[in-house]
Design an enzyme around this catalytic site. Structure first.
Site, PDB file in Angstrom:
ATOM      1  N   HIS A   1     -14.139  31.628   9.997  1.00  0.00           N
ATOM      2  CA  HIS A   1     -12.870  30.940  11.005  1.00  0.00           C
ATOM      3  C   HIS A   1     -12.551  32.446  11.234  1.00  0.00           C
ATOM      4  O   HIS A   1     -11.952  33.403  12.433  1.00  0.00           O
ATOM      5  CB  HIS A   1     -11.408  29.898  10.354  1.00  0.00           C
ATOM      6  CG  HIS A   1     -11.305  29.102  10.747  1.00  0.00           C
ATOM      7  ND1 HIS A   1     -11.645  28.651   9.674  1.00  0.00           N
ATOM      8  CD2 HIS A   1     -11.803  27.996  11.740  1.00  0.00           C
ATOM      9  CE1 HIS A   1     -11.515  27.069  10.034  1.00  0.00           C
ATOM     10  NE2 HIS A   1     -11.907  26.650  11.315  1.00  0.00           N
TER      11      HIS A   1
ATOM     12  N   LYS B   1      -6.168  13.933  12.908  1.00  0.00           N
ATOM     13  CA  LYS B   1      -6.724  14.508  11.596  1.00  0.00           C
ATOM     14  C   LYS B   1      -5.838  13.942  10.568  1.00  0.00           C
ATOM     15  O   LYS B   1      -4.873  13.871  10.355  1.00  0.00           O
ATOM     16  CB  LYS B   1      -7.280  15.442  12.057  1.00  0.00           C
ATOM     17  CG  LYS B   1      -8.172  15.837  12.397  1.00  0.00           C
ATOM     18  CD  LYS B   1      -9.038  17.202  12.167  1.00  0.00           C
ATOM     19  CE  LYS B   1     -10.112  17.576  12.848  1.00  0.00           C
ATOM     20  NZ  LYS B   1     -10.256  18.990  13.436  1.00  0.00           N
TER      21      LYS B   1
ATOM     22  N   ARG C   1     -19.637  25.580  16.628  1.00  0.00           N
ATOM     23  CA  ARG C   1     -20.527  25.914  16.390  1.00  0.00           C
ATOM     24  C   ARG C   1     -22.272  25.322  16.821  1.00  0.00           C
ATOM     25  O   ARG C   1     -23.267  26.200  16.523  1.00  0.00           O
ATOM     26  CB  ARG C   1     -20.657  24.987  14.786  1.00  0.00           C
ATOM     27  CG  ARG C   1     -19.451  25.806  13.740  1.00  0.00           C
ATOM     28  CD  ARG C   1     -19.408  25.203  12.240  1.00  0.00           C
ATOM     29  NE  ARG C   1     -18.499  24.257  13.539  1.00  0.00           N
ATOM     30  CZ  ARG C   1     -18.210  23.522  12.906  1.00  0.00           C
ATOM     31  NH1 ARG C   1     -16.921  23.419  11.553  1.00  0.00           N
ATOM     32  NH2 ARG C   1     -16.825  22.561  13.270  1.00  0.00           N
TER      33      ARG C   1
ATOM     34  N   SER D   1     -14.486  23.382   7.832  1.00  0.00           N
ATOM     35  CA  SER D   1     -13.115  22.849   6.928  1.00  0.00           C
ATOM     36  C   SER D   1     -13.518  21.612   5.968  1.00  0.00           C
ATOM     37  O   SER D   1     -12.854  21.489   4.971  1.00  0.00           O
ATOM     38  CB  SER D   1     -11.827  23.310   7.387  1.00  0.00           C
ATOM     39  OG  SER D   1     -11.991  24.563   8.004  1.00  0.00           O
TER      40      SER D   1
END
Ligand code: PNS
Length: 158
Positions: free
Chosen positions: A16, A40, A89, A126
């Site tokens: 990040h 989430k 990614r 994360s």
């Protein structure tokens, strides 16, 4: 020009920080929007995620962070942002980001710049950092020092 870099940052990782730095190299100002994806479950509370983002980016001039509670497009308007910057990614991230980018563009016309995550951090998320930390592993190489310290403190109190 001002860009918004949004995310949930639970917690902020080196990947990040790399995207935020690179966004700042393109734009004069960067506002990090610390929000929540409603589907989430989070390890850190919103205020702690924001505090860690601020601490991890304190040395990057022209970068600030604010909480994101409503729509990202409303946040962008309120902050006078010209664009959104997101890191991806790989193909899965990219597909997801393209969907959100198109919706945000449809809502207000704001553009999204998608930066490929640095190869060095392409396997860092994360989610994996949380898993390593909560199962007693060492996530230090993947996160800013302030986050590594916080994860260690949490582990000591769990
Ligand atoms: O870290 P994440 O999961 O990629 O962060 C996702 C986040 C918080 C950036 C995204 O869920 C978001 O933009 N939320 C704000 C609400 C919103 O605008 N939803 C519509 C997006 S098209």
């Amino acid at each position: 020009m001002r860009a918004v870099v949004p995310g949930s940052f639970d917690p902020i990782t080196n990947g990040h920080v790399d995207v935020i730095r690179r966004a700042r190299a393109i734009f004069d100002e960067v506002v990090v929007a610390v929000g929540a994806n409603s589907s989430k479950k989070y390890l850190f509370e919103p205020t702690e995620r924001l505090e860690l983002v601020r601490a991890a980016t304190a040395d990057i001039e022209g970068v600030t962070a604010d909480p994101l509670t409503g729509l990202l497009t409303d946040f962008c308007r309120a902050h006078g942002a010209d664009a959104i910057v997101k890191g991806a990614r790989g193909a899965v991230d990219f597909d997801f980001e393209v969907g959100m980018a198109r919706m945000n563009h449809s809502l207000t016309g704001i553009e999204t710049v998608i930066l490929p995550a640095a190869a060095q951090w392409s396997y860092v998320s994360s989610t994996l950092v949380r898993e390593i930390a909560t199962l007693g592993g060492d996530a230090t190489p993947y996160v800013p020092a302030v986050v590594a310290r916080r994860l260690a403190t949490r582990r000591a109190h769990d």
